[in-house]
Design a protein around this motif. Structure first.
Motif, short mmCIF file in Angstrom:
data_model
loop_
_atom_site.label_atom_id
_atom_site.label_comp_id
_atom_site.label_asym_id
_atom_site.label_seq_id
_atom_site.Cartn_x
_atom_site.Cartn_y
_atom_site.Cartn_z
N SER A 118 30.75 40.61 33.21
CA SER A 118 31.42 40.48 31.94
C SER A 118 32.21 41.73 31.56
O SER A 118 32.01 42.81 32.10
N PHE A 119 33.13 41.53 30.62
CA PHE A 119 33.94 42.61 30.07
C PHE A 119 34.77 43.29 31.15
O PHE A 119 34.77 44.51 31.29
N ASN A 120 35.48 42.49 31.93
CA ASN A 120 36.43 42.98 32.93
C ASN A 120 37.74 42.22 32.75
O ASN A 120 38.00 41.70 31.66
N SER A 121 38.54 42.14 33.78
CA SER A 121 39.81 41.39 33.70
C SER A 121 39.90 40.41 34.87
O SER A 121 40.96 40.25 35.48
N LEU A 122 38.79 39.77 35.18
CA LEU A 122 38.75 38.84 36.30
C LEU A 122 39.52 37.56 35.96
O LEU A 122 39.51 37.09 34.82
N THR A 123 40.17 37.00 36.95
CA THR A 123 40.97 35.78 36.77
C THR A 123 40.47 34.70 37.72
O THR A 123 39.50 34.89 38.45
N GLY A 124 41.16 33.57 37.71
CA GLY A 124 40.75 32.46 38.58
C GLY A 124 39.59 31.69 37.97
O GLY A 124 39.22 31.91 36.81
N SER A 125 39.03 30.80 38.75
CA SER A 125 37.96 29.95 38.25
C SER A 125 36.60 30.36 38.79
O SER A 125 36.50 31.14 39.74
N LEU A 126 35.58 29.83 38.17
CA LEU A 126 34.22 30.06 38.63
C LEU A 126 34.02 29.26 39.92
O LEU A 126 34.19 28.05 39.93
N PRO A 127 33.71 29.93 41.04
CA PRO A 127 33.64 29.22 42.32
C PRO A 127 32.53 28.17 42.35
O PRO A 127 31.45 28.38 41.80
#
Length: 284
Positions: A118-127
């Motif tokens: 959490s609290f990052n800048s991750l993109t895309g979907s939950l695999p």
């Protein structure tokens, strides 16, 4: 005899101090360090020292069981090599500056119990492979830029107690399989783009204590079956497009007293009647 005991104790201590992970596991940690700009971490690793001394790394019997680098100024992407650390039980990279996607093969970490990105800048979907992580107890991915739909495989996580995905861009409906998670205590899906109706099967989530769905696009009636959740202590389903009947008990339980958007986009309160069967939606 005393000297012999001291010698044995010293030898044993020395052995434990030099105990080390496999070369491949150490190489994976080095890859993580280099991929996330380790030289600028708040607390750095001395790559010339034993792994046992590296900040945030916990070993049990020479196996890496925990990586906890929360709030440590990690910048970059999560390397796929980390998926080779099959003994991991905790991966905590909370509040860093990570970007890119969550590795698709995440499910390879079958022993993982705690996942906090959490609290990052991750993109895309939950695999979808997350459904293979059957030992997971806690998933925290809030405050990222995740999109796409929740995978139906999430319903395989029978030991899950916390699902915290708020403040992302996740869309679509809640998969039916999610309602099968009878051990789930906390479900925070607020501030996303979720839509569709909330199923009456939510009554099967007997352990639920905290439910947060506000600021989404849910429609239809709020399931009265929510009243069957005797452990539910906190709830916020406001700022959706729910309409129709509700009850006084649910309205009182809701943090914002069932404030919804009507078909004109105006915020209104669901009009609560003494008899829930006569409750109507206020359009004033």
């Amino acid at each position: 005899m005393k000297n012999l005991f001291t010698f044995i104790l010293t030898a044993l201590t020395s052995f434990l101090m030099v105990a080390e992970v496999t070369p491949s596991d150490k190489a994976t940690l080095v890859k993580l360090y280099n991929s996330t700009n380790g030289v600028n971490w708040n607390t750095k690793w001395d790559l010339t020292s034993p792994v046992t001394t590296w900040y945030g790394v916990k070993l049990v019997n020479d196996k890496i069981v925990s990586i906890n680098l929360r709030n440590n100024n990690l910048v970059g992407e999560i390397p796929t090599e980390i998926l080779s650390l099959i003994d991991l039980q905790e991966l905590n990279l909370y509040k860093n500056k990570l970007s890119g996607v969550i590795p698709a093969g995440l499910g390879n970490l079958k022993k993982l119990e705690v996942l906090d990105l959490s609290f990052n800048s991750l993109t895309g979907s939950l695999p979808a492979s997350i459904g293979d992580m059957v030992n997971l107890k806690s998933i925290s991915l809030f405050m990222n830029r995740l999109s796409g739909e929740l995978p139906s495989q999430i319903g395989n996580l029978k030991n899950l107690e916390t699902l915290s995905l708020f403040n992302n861009e996740i869309e679509g409906q809640i998969p039916t399989s999610l309602y099968n998670l009878a051990s789930l205590k906390v479900m925070l899906l607020n501030s996303n783009k979720l839509s569709g109706e909330l199923s009456h099967h939510i009554s099967e989530m007997k352990s639920l204590e905290n439910l947060s769905l506000f600021e989404n696009n849910f429609v239809g009636q709020i399931p009265l079956e929510l009243e069957k959740l005797n452990k539910l202590k906190e709830m916020n389903v406001s700022y959706n497009k729910f309409s129709g009947l509700t009850s006084r008990r649910l309205a009182v339980l809701d943090t914002l007293n069932m404030t919804m958007f009507n078909d004109k986009g105006v915020a209104v309160l669901l009009n609560i009647k003494m008899d829930r069967s006569t409750a109507i939606v206020s359009e004033d």
